[in-house]
Each structure stands twice: as structure tokens, then as C-alpha cells.
Design a protein around this motif. Sequence first.
Motif, PDB file in Angstrom:
ATOM      1  N   MET A  23       0.849  -1.194   0.000  1.00  0.00           N
ATOM      2  CA  MET A  23       0.000   0.000   0.000  1.00  0.00           C
ATOM      3  C   MET A  23       0.882   1.241   0.000  1.00  0.00           C
ATOM      4  N   GLU A  24       0.715   2.055  -1.035  1.00  0.00           N
ATOM      5  CA  GLU A  24       1.519   3.271  -1.161  1.00  0.00           C
ATOM      6  C   GLU A  24       1.055   4.348  -0.189  1.00  0.00           C
ATOM      7  N   LYS A  25      -0.260   4.528  -0.084  1.00  0.00           N
ATOM      8  CA  LYS A  25      -0.790   5.565   0.797  1.00  0.00           C
ATOM      9  C   LYS A  25      -2.274   5.326   1.016  1.00  0.00           C
ATOM     10  N   VAL A  26      -2.766   5.770   2.174  1.00  0.00           N
ATOM     11  CA  VAL A  26      -4.200   5.717   2.460  1.00  0.00           C
ATOM     12  C   VAL A  26      -4.695   7.136   2.725  1.00  0.00           C
ATOM     13  N   TYR A  27      -5.732   7.534   2.005  1.00  0.00           N
ATOM     14  CA  TYR A  27      -6.350   8.855   2.169  1.00  0.00           C
ATOM     15  C   TYR A  27      -7.621   8.690   2.998  1.00  0.00           C
ATOM     16  N   ILE A  28      -7.728   9.496   4.041  1.00  0.00           N
ATOM     17  CA  ILE A  28      -8.819   9.351   5.007  1.00  0.00           C
ATOM     18  C   ILE A  28      -9.584  10.660   5.103  1.00  0.00           C
ATOM     19  N   SER A  51      -0.176   7.880   5.386  1.00  0.00           N
ATOM     20  CA  SER A  51      -1.593   8.244   5.328  1.00  0.00           C
ATOM     21  C   SER A  51      -1.748   9.746   5.497  1.00  0.00           C
ATOM     22  N   SER A  52      -2.874  10.264   5.057  1.00  0.00           N
ATOM     23  CA  SER A  52      -3.162  11.687   5.260  1.00  0.00           C
ATOM     24  C   SER A  52      -4.661  11.892   5.301  1.00  0.00           C
ATOM     25  N   TYR A  53      -5.063  12.913   6.068  1.00  0.00           N
ATOM     26  CA  TYR A  53      -6.472  13.279   6.168  1.00  0.00           C
ATOM     27  C   TYR A  53      -6.777  14.344   5.121  1.00  0.00           C
ATOM     28  N   LYS A  58     -11.514  15.328  -2.328  1.00  0.00           N
ATOM     29  CA  LYS A  58     -10.350  14.573  -2.782  1.00  0.00           C
ATOM     30  C   LYS A  58     -10.700  13.098  -2.932  1.00  0.00           C
ATOM     31  N   LEU A  59     -11.437  12.568  -1.971  1.00  0.00           N
ATOM     32  CA  LEU A  59     -11.831  11.164  -2.018  1.00  0.00           C
ATOM     33  C   LEU A  59     -12.801  10.903  -3.160  1.00  0.00           C
ATOM     34  N   ASN A  60     -13.713  11.833  -3.376  1.00  0.00           N
ATOM     35  CA  ASN A  60     -14.656  11.686  -4.495  1.00  0.00           C
ATOM     36  C   ASN A  60     -13.914  11.621  -5.821  1.00  0.00           C
ATOM     37  N   HIS A  61     -12.861  12.432  -5.940  1.00  0.00           N
ATOM     38  CA  HIS A  61     -12.080  12.442  -7.173  1.00  0.00           C
ATOM     39  C   HIS A  61     -11.308  11.133  -7.340  1.00  0.00           C
ATOM     40  N   LEU A  62     -10.697  10.666  -6.261  1.00  0.00           N
ATOM     41  CA  LEU A  62      -9.894   9.446  -6.350  1.00  0.00           C
ATOM     42  C   LEU A  62     -10.758   8.219  -6.643  1.00  0.00           C
ATOM     43  N   SER A  63     -11.966   8.214  -6.114  1.00  0.00           N
ATOM     44  CA  SER A  63     -12.847   7.052  -6.280  1.00  0.00           C
ATOM     45  C   SER A  63     -13.806   7.204  -7.450  1.00  0.00           C
ATOM     46  N   LYS A  64     -13.682   8.330  -8.177  1.00  0.00           N
ATOM     47  CA  LYS A  64     -14.612   8.630  -9.279  1.00  0.00           C
ATOM     48  C   LYS A  64     -16.061   8.632  -8.795  1.00  0.00           C
ATOM     49  N   ASN A  65     -16.231   9.249  -7.602  1.00  0.00           N
ATOM     50  CA  ASN A  65     -17.549   9.471  -6.999  1.00  0.00           C
ATOM     51  C   ASN A  65     -18.290   8.187  -6.637  1.00  0.00           C
ATOM     52  N   GLN A  66     -17.548   7.093  -6.455  1.00  0.00           N
ATOM     53  CA  GLN A  66     -18.182   5.873  -5.977  1.00  0.00           C
ATOM     54  C   GLN A  66     -18.195   5.874  -4.443  1.00  0.00           C
ATOM     55  N   HIS A  68     -16.970   5.464  -1.293  1.00  0.00           N
ATOM     56  CA  HIS A  68     -15.655   5.187  -0.722  1.00  0.00           C
ATOM     57  C   HIS A  68     -15.672   5.034   0.790  1.00  0.00           C
ATOM     58  N   GLN A  69     -16.772   5.372   1.452  1.00  0.00           N
ATOM     59  CA  GLN A  69     -16.905   5.254   2.914  1.00  0.00           C
ATOM     60  C   GLN A  69     -15.870   6.079   3.670  1.00  0.00           C
ATOM     61  N   GLY A  70     -15.342   7.094   3.013  1.00  0.00           N
ATOM     62  CA  GLY A  70     -14.413   7.980   3.688  1.00  0.00           C
ATOM     63  C   GLY A  70     -12.957   7.563   3.627  1.00  0.00           C
ATOM     64  N   VAL A  71     -12.648   6.522   2.847  1.00  0.00           N
ATOM     65  CA  VAL A  71     -11.267   6.046   2.774  1.00  0.00           C
ATOM     66  C   VAL A  71     -10.952   5.570   1.354  1.00  0.00           C
ATOM     67  N   VAL A  72      -9.784   5.982   0.852  1.00  0.00           N
ATOM     68  CA  VAL A  72      -9.279   5.472  -0.431  1.00  0.00           C
ATOM     69  C   VAL A  72      -7.827   5.063  -0.225  1.00  0.00           C
ATOM     70  N   GLY A  73      -7.485   3.874  -0.700  1.00  0.00           N
ATOM     71  CA  GLY A  73      -6.113   3.386  -0.607  1.00  0.00           C
ATOM     72  C   GLY A  73      -5.497   3.269  -1.984  1.00  0.00           C
ATOM     73  N   LYS A  74      -4.222   3.597  -2.078  1.00  0.00           N
ATOM     74  CA  LYS A  74      -3.490   3.499  -3.344  1.00  0.00           C
ATOM     75  C   LYS A  74      -2.512   2.332  -3.246  1.00  0.00           C
ATOM     76  N   ILE A  75      -2.737   1.315  -4.066  1.00  0.00           N
ATOM     77  CA  ILE A  75      -1.874   0.139  -4.073  1.00  0.00           C
ATOM     78  C   ILE A  75      -0.658   0.414  -4.939  1.00  0.00           C
ATOM     79  N   SER A  76       0.518   0.061  -4.450  1.00  0.00           N
ATOM     80  CA  SER A  76       1.762   0.334  -5.162  1.00  0.00           C
ATOM     81  C   SER A  76       1.836  -0.431  -6.476  1.00  0.00           C
ATOM     82  N   ALA A  77       2.532   0.173  -7.431  1.00  0.00           N
ATOM     83  CA  ALA A  77       2.714  -0.468  -8.735  1.00  0.00           C
ATOM     84  C   ALA A  77       3.739  -1.593  -8.674  1.00  0.00           C
TER      85      ALA A  77
END
Length: 244
Positions: A23-28, A51-53, A58-66, A68-77
Motif C-alpha cells: 500500500m503506497e498511501k491511504v487517504y482518510i 496516510s493523510s487526512y 479529494k476522495l470523491n475524485h480518487l474514487s470517481k464518486n463511488q 468510498h466510505q471515507g477512505v481510499v487506498g493506493k496500491i503500489s505499482a
Amino acid sequence: MKETSNIFGIRAIIEAINADQSMEKVYIQKGLSGHLFSELNTLIKQHNISSSYVPIEKLNHLSKNQNHQGVVGKISAIDFYTLEDIIVNNQKENPLYLLLDQITDVRNFGAILRTAECTGVDAIIIPNQGSAPLNADAIKTSAGAAFKIPICKVNHLLDAIYHLQGEGIQIVGITEKTDTTLYEVEFNKPTALIMGSEHKGISPAILKIADATAKLPLLGDIASLNVSVACGVALYEVVRQRRN
């Protein structure tokens, strides 16, 4: 080759962490609370995940408005290595490692990866917190080197340095805060170079325990080089000495 991807939803991210996904980062979302979030927060701390709050936009953008329950995680490449794996698997007589002390610009990170691969660096070692993410920009700038050179994440660079020193590897900090030039240091031995952050350089605590420090001579009026350029100069001095 894995693609960098986002996952969202508290339970999904908990399961990804438990499954040892890199996991690269978690956005909360700011102000998030509840039992499930507490479980996630504990896992983030246990695994030392960045992680960062952030605001909900920001979460809506990362999840494409799906949802997200308040959390988005970015899995490393890529998958990261442990320091023990790198040391045990390296059978070279004169290994060469590169430690990056909080390099934060993704393009600098990518450029350093590219030069490191070209100069035979055996592994890159970075801290879990405070480093540039290995995202699409960094991978593109690396020209694919990110998939060819082992990258190790450690909880603390100081501990990693002590470990390397215990293996007989000299630690050389590349810094302007010294009177010794790069060309006065002996590199024909097991070596780890340290490059510092773009704005602060190598942290004082790390400089204090380095076996040697070296600077690049600057003949013009500008006080410093870009960190990726300085790293390239230093690595090719290692190459020059070892070829001779």
C-alpha cells in the motif's frame, strides 16, 4: 508489471493490508470515526503505511464518486523488498546501495531510479514516511528502471544504516556540509550513498553517523545542484573508481 490502482471502502482496504498488498498511501476523510475505522487506523500504524487526512472532495475524485466510505487506498505499482532480503540475496564483493532521505519530488525520484539502474546500484532504500510516491509520474521518469532495481522501504533510515554498517558497508553522505570532495573518498569497497531531500538535505542525525561525507565542487555562483543531477555525478564517480 502491476498498475498503480485505487481501492476504496474501509473493509476492502483492511483486507488488502491483511493480504500483504503493498500500500503506497491511504487517504482518510477528515473527521472519520467508528469501530471499523479504528481497526483500519490500527493496521495503518502497525504496518507503517503513509496516510493523510483529506477533504471529501479529494476522495470523491480518487474514487470517481463511488461509495468510498471515507477512505481510499493506493496500491503500489511494484512490490517492495525488505532490507534483510536485499542483503542476503546480494552476493557481490562490492555492493552499492543508495539511500534517499525524504526525496519528495516524484520526477527527481524517477530520475534517480533511472541513473541508479544505469550505474549498477543494487538497491534503493527509502523511508516508509515522507518519501515521494512511486506513482505513474515517477515510473515514467524512471524509463522502466522502477521495475528493474529492488526498492526497499524501511521504518527508519537510521536503523537501516546501522544494519548496513554491521554488514561492513561504508555509509557516505553526499552533502555540501563538509570540506571533503567526492574525489577524495574511496569507493572501491562495499558502499551505500545517501542523498538528502531537495530542501533540507540529509538530516543531521543521519549525517552524524555516516562513515564519511563528500561534496561536489561547485565552480559557479549557484549554491547547489538538483538532487537527481548530484546523485548522477556521485554514482558515476563510484563507477569510475571501480572501473579503474
